[in-house]
Write a protein that holds these residues in place. Structure first.
Motif, PDB file in Angstrom:
ATOM      1  N   LYS A   2       0.838  -1.198   0.000  1.00 33.73           N
ATOM      2  CA  LYS A   2       0.000   0.000   0.000  1.00 33.73           C
ATOM      3  C   LYS A   2       0.874   1.251   0.000  1.00 33.73           C
ATOM      4  N   PHE A   3       0.536   2.183  -0.881  1.00 35.25           N
ATOM      5  CA  PHE A   3       1.263   3.439  -0.995  1.00 35.25           C
ATOM      6  C   PHE A   3       0.440   4.582  -0.409  1.00 35.25           C
ATOM      7  N   GLY A   4       1.136   5.588   0.109  1.00 40.41           N
ATOM      8  CA  GLY A   4       0.475   6.785   0.590  1.00 40.41           C
ATOM      9  C   GLY A   4       1.059   8.007  -0.110  1.00 40.41           C
ATOM     10  N   VAL A   5       0.194   8.924  -0.534  1.00 45.92           N
ATOM     11  CA  VAL A   5       0.617  10.171  -1.189  1.00 45.92           C
ATOM     12  C   VAL A   5       0.200  11.333  -0.299  1.00 45.92           C
ATOM     13  N   ILE A   6       1.167  12.110   0.152  1.00 45.20           N
ATOM     14  CA  ILE A   6       0.869  13.224   1.048  1.00 45.20           C
ATOM     15  C   ILE A   6       0.254  14.392   0.281  1.00 45.20           C
ATOM     16  N   ILE A   7      -0.722  15.040   0.901  1.00 45.59           N
ATOM     17  CA  ILE A   7      -1.296  16.274   0.363  1.00 45.59           C
ATOM     18  C   ILE A   7      -0.995  17.410   1.332  1.00 45.59           C
ATOM     19  N   PHE A   8      -0.259  18.403   0.845  1.00 45.85           N
ATOM     20  CA  PHE A   8      -0.038  19.648   1.581  1.00 45.85           C
ATOM     21  C   PHE A   8      -0.879  20.740   0.922  1.00 45.85           C
ATOM     22  N   LEU A  32      -2.678  11.007   2.093  1.00 46.86           N
ATOM     23  CA  LEU A  32      -2.337  11.280   3.493  1.00 46.86           C
ATOM     24  C   LEU A  32      -2.399  12.787   3.708  1.00 46.86           C
ATOM     25  N   TRP A  33      -3.239  13.232   4.626  1.00 43.41           N
ATOM     26  CA  TRP A  33      -3.451  14.660   4.867  1.00 43.41           C
ATOM     27  C   TRP A  33      -2.317  15.214   5.734  1.00 43.41           C
ATOM     28  N   HIS A  34      -1.830  16.385   5.363  1.00 38.29           N
ATOM     29  CA  HIS A  34      -0.671  17.001   6.026  1.00 38.29           C
ATOM     30  C   HIS A  34      -0.876  17.226   7.520  1.00 38.29           C
ATOM     31  N   ASP A  35      -2.102  17.446   7.922  1.00 39.15           N
ATOM     32  CA  ASP A  35      -2.379  17.818   9.315  1.00 39.15           C
ATOM     33  C   ASP A  35      -2.673  16.613  10.201  1.00 39.15           C
ATOM     34  N   LEU A  39      -0.430   7.540   9.113  1.00 39.99           N
ATOM     35  CA  LEU A  39       0.047   7.088   7.805  1.00 39.99           C
ATOM     36  C   LEU A  39      -0.781   5.928   7.248  1.00 39.99           C
ATOM     37  N   LYS A  40      -1.821   5.546   7.960  1.00 40.20           N
ATOM     38  CA  LYS A  40      -2.800   4.566   7.481  1.00 40.20           C
ATOM     39  C   LYS A  40      -2.179   3.217   7.101  1.00 40.20           C
ATOM     40  N   GLY A  41      -1.112   2.850   7.762  1.00 43.35           N
ATOM     41  CA  GLY A  41      -0.526   1.532   7.547  1.00 43.35           C
ATOM     42  C   GLY A  41       0.118   1.330   6.191  1.00 43.35           C
ATOM     43  N   VAL A  42       0.594   2.400   5.558  1.00 46.09           N
ATOM     44  CA  VAL A  42       1.185   2.263   4.224  1.00 46.09           C
ATOM     45  C   VAL A  42       2.573   1.624   4.305  1.00 46.09           C
ATOM     46  N   ASP A  43       3.002   1.093   3.166  1.00 38.24           N
ATOM     47  CA  ASP A  43       4.323   0.473   3.054  1.00 38.24           C
ATOM     48  C   ASP A  43       5.337   1.387   2.386  1.00 38.24           C
ATOM     49  N   ALA A  44       4.855   2.445   1.744  1.00 37.46           N
ATOM     50  CA  ALA A  44       5.732   3.416   1.086  1.00 37.46           C
ATOM     51  C   ALA A  44       5.025   4.764   1.056  1.00 37.46           C
ATOM     52  N   TYR A  56       6.312  29.559   1.183  1.00 33.06           N
ATOM     53  CA  TYR A  56       6.682  30.706   2.010  1.00 33.06           C
ATOM     54  C   TYR A  56       7.926  30.389   2.832  1.00 33.06           C
ATOM     55  N   LEU A  57       8.659  31.394   3.207  1.00 38.13           N
ATOM     56  CA  LEU A  57       9.950  31.341   3.905  1.00 38.13           C
ATOM     57  C   LEU A  57      10.989  30.707   2.978  1.00 38.13           C
ATOM     58  N   ARG A  58      10.954  29.411   2.839  1.00 38.40           N
ATOM     59  CA  ARG A  58      11.783  28.662   1.889  1.00 38.40           C
ATOM     60  C   ARG A  58      10.971  27.459   1.443  1.00 38.40           C
ATOM     61  N   THR A  59      11.309  26.922   0.276  1.00 37.15           N
ATOM     62  CA  THR A  59      10.595  25.732  -0.179  1.00 37.15           C
ATOM     63  C   THR A  59      10.759  24.601   0.837  1.00 37.15           C
ATOM     64  N   GLY A  60       9.649  24.108   1.339  1.00 40.06           N
ATOM     65  CA  GLY A  60       9.664  22.994   2.287  1.00 40.06           C
ATOM     66  C   GLY A  60       9.882  23.382   3.728  1.00 40.06           C
ATOM     67  N   ALA A  61      10.169  24.647   4.001  1.00 39.52           N
ATOM     68  CA  ALA A  61      10.528  25.059   5.356  1.00 39.52           C
ATOM     69  C   ALA A  61       9.361  24.968   6.338  1.00 39.52           C
ATOM     70  N   ILE A  62       8.147  25.186   5.865  1.00 43.47           N
ATOM     71  CA  ILE A  62       6.975  25.083   6.737  1.00 43.47           C
ATOM     72  C   ILE A  62       6.460  23.645   6.752  1.00 43.47           C
ATOM     73  N   ALA A  63       6.501  22.998   5.611  1.00 44.42           N
ATOM     74  CA  ALA A  63       5.992  21.623   5.513  1.00 44.42           C
ATOM     75  C   ALA A  63       6.708  20.673   6.470  1.00 44.42           C
ATOM     76  N   ARG A  64       7.963  20.953   6.754  1.00 50.68           N
ATOM     77  CA  ARG A  64       8.726  20.057   7.644  1.00 50.68           C
ATOM     78  C   ARG A  64       8.088  19.930   9.018  1.00 50.68           C
ATOM     79  N   PHE A  65       7.296  20.932   9.428  1.00 48.14           N
ATOM     80  CA  PHE A  65       6.680  20.914  10.760  1.00 48.14           C
ATOM     81  C   PHE A  65       5.293  20.269  10.759  1.00 48.14           C
ATOM     82  N   SER A  66       4.818  19.821   9.614  1.00 45.10           N
ATOM     83  CA  SER A  66       3.497  19.192   9.544  1.00 45.10           C
ATOM     84  C   SER A  66       3.470  17.909  10.372  1.00 45.10           C
ATOM     85  N   PRO A  67       2.342  17.633  11.031  1.00 49.22           N
ATOM     86  CA  PRO A  67       2.228  16.378  11.793  1.00 49.22           C
ATOM     87  C   PRO A  67       2.563  15.155  10.950  1.00 49.22           C
TER      88      PRO A  67
END
Length: 231
Positions: A2-8, A32-35, A39-44, A56-67
């Motif tokens: 099972k694969f999971g695709v994150i949505i930010f 997979l919702w960012h908030d 991870l719903k038991g995914v394998d990848a 904003y700030l830098r690419t990926g700089a805010i996303a790193r803090f997502s749950p």
């Protein structure tokens, strides 16, 4: 498997990645919702391209803090497969899952075009269906794709065979002219120490079906499926 695709907020390639798994690979896949840390038991996990949190700030700089990214870090530490594409690569470096940083392209312009990549290692869960030296045609679409790291990190990446792809000519030569964004050493993708996390700027999700102009990107997803099946 099972694969999971994150949505930010700002993801714009999440459905591209989902489509490759659901329609081309015909494997189970979920968003997979960012908030949410679930991870719903995914394998990848696929961390797709886009503009997470508007870059904003830098690419990926805010996303790193997502749950969800805290869970991804724990997942990767347990050996789970994580593929970060374009903005996903940027998020993985900001999260500390991969070394180095992605800076503005050398020409300070957004670039969207087909490029060629030389496979630098077949020894990973993302490249096991490829051969070392094999050239792929895969598109890029980014403004901050200029990979940089310090000399010590570069030496470590080289010594540990952790450079997955380099920008190259169609015949596989590594030249300045083949480098679209100024990346150090023409680097287009790298692996972590455990070889279970790959970040790459080119889009295999946009090149997994012949109708898109190239199906070379499919070989990366096929490698992941093979690795998961073998595991």
């Amino acid at each position: 498997m099972k694969f999971g695709v994150i949505i930010f907020p700002g993801s714009n390639c999440d459905h591209d990645a989902y489509n490759v798994i659901a329609e081309v690979a015909q494997q189970p896949v979920t968003f997979l919702w960012h908030d949410s840390p679930d991870l719903k038991g995914v394998d990848a996990v696929l961390v797709p391209g886009g503009f997470a949190y508007g870059d904003y700030l830098r690419t990926g700089a805010i996303a790193r803090f997502s749950p969800v990214m805290q869970s991804v870090k724990e997942f990767a530490a347990r050996g789970g497969l994580v593929l970060g594409i374009c903005n996903g690569f940027q998020i993985l470096t900001e999260s500390g899952l991969l070394p180095g940083a992605l800076m503005r392209n050398a020409g300070l312009k957004y670039i969207c075009k087909q490029v060629h990549l030389r496979t630098e290692t077949a020894d990973s869960s993302f490249t096991n269906r490829l051969q070392k030296g094999q050239v792929l045609q895969i598109p890029i679409g980014h403004m901050e794709g200029n990979y940089f790291c310090d000399a010590e990190t570069l030496a470590e990446l080289e010594a540990e065979d952790r450079i997955a792809f380099r920008y190259a000519t169609p015949t596989g030569d590594i030249t300045p002219e083949a480098n679209p964004n100024g990346s150090l050493g023409n680097i287009a993708g790298i692996l972590n120490h455990g070889r279970n996390v790959l970040g790459m700027m080119p889009h295999p999700d946009r090149s997994s079906e012949a109708m898109l102009g190239s199906a070379d990107g499919w070989k990366i997803f096929a490698s992941m499926i093979y690795a998961l099946a073998a595991h």
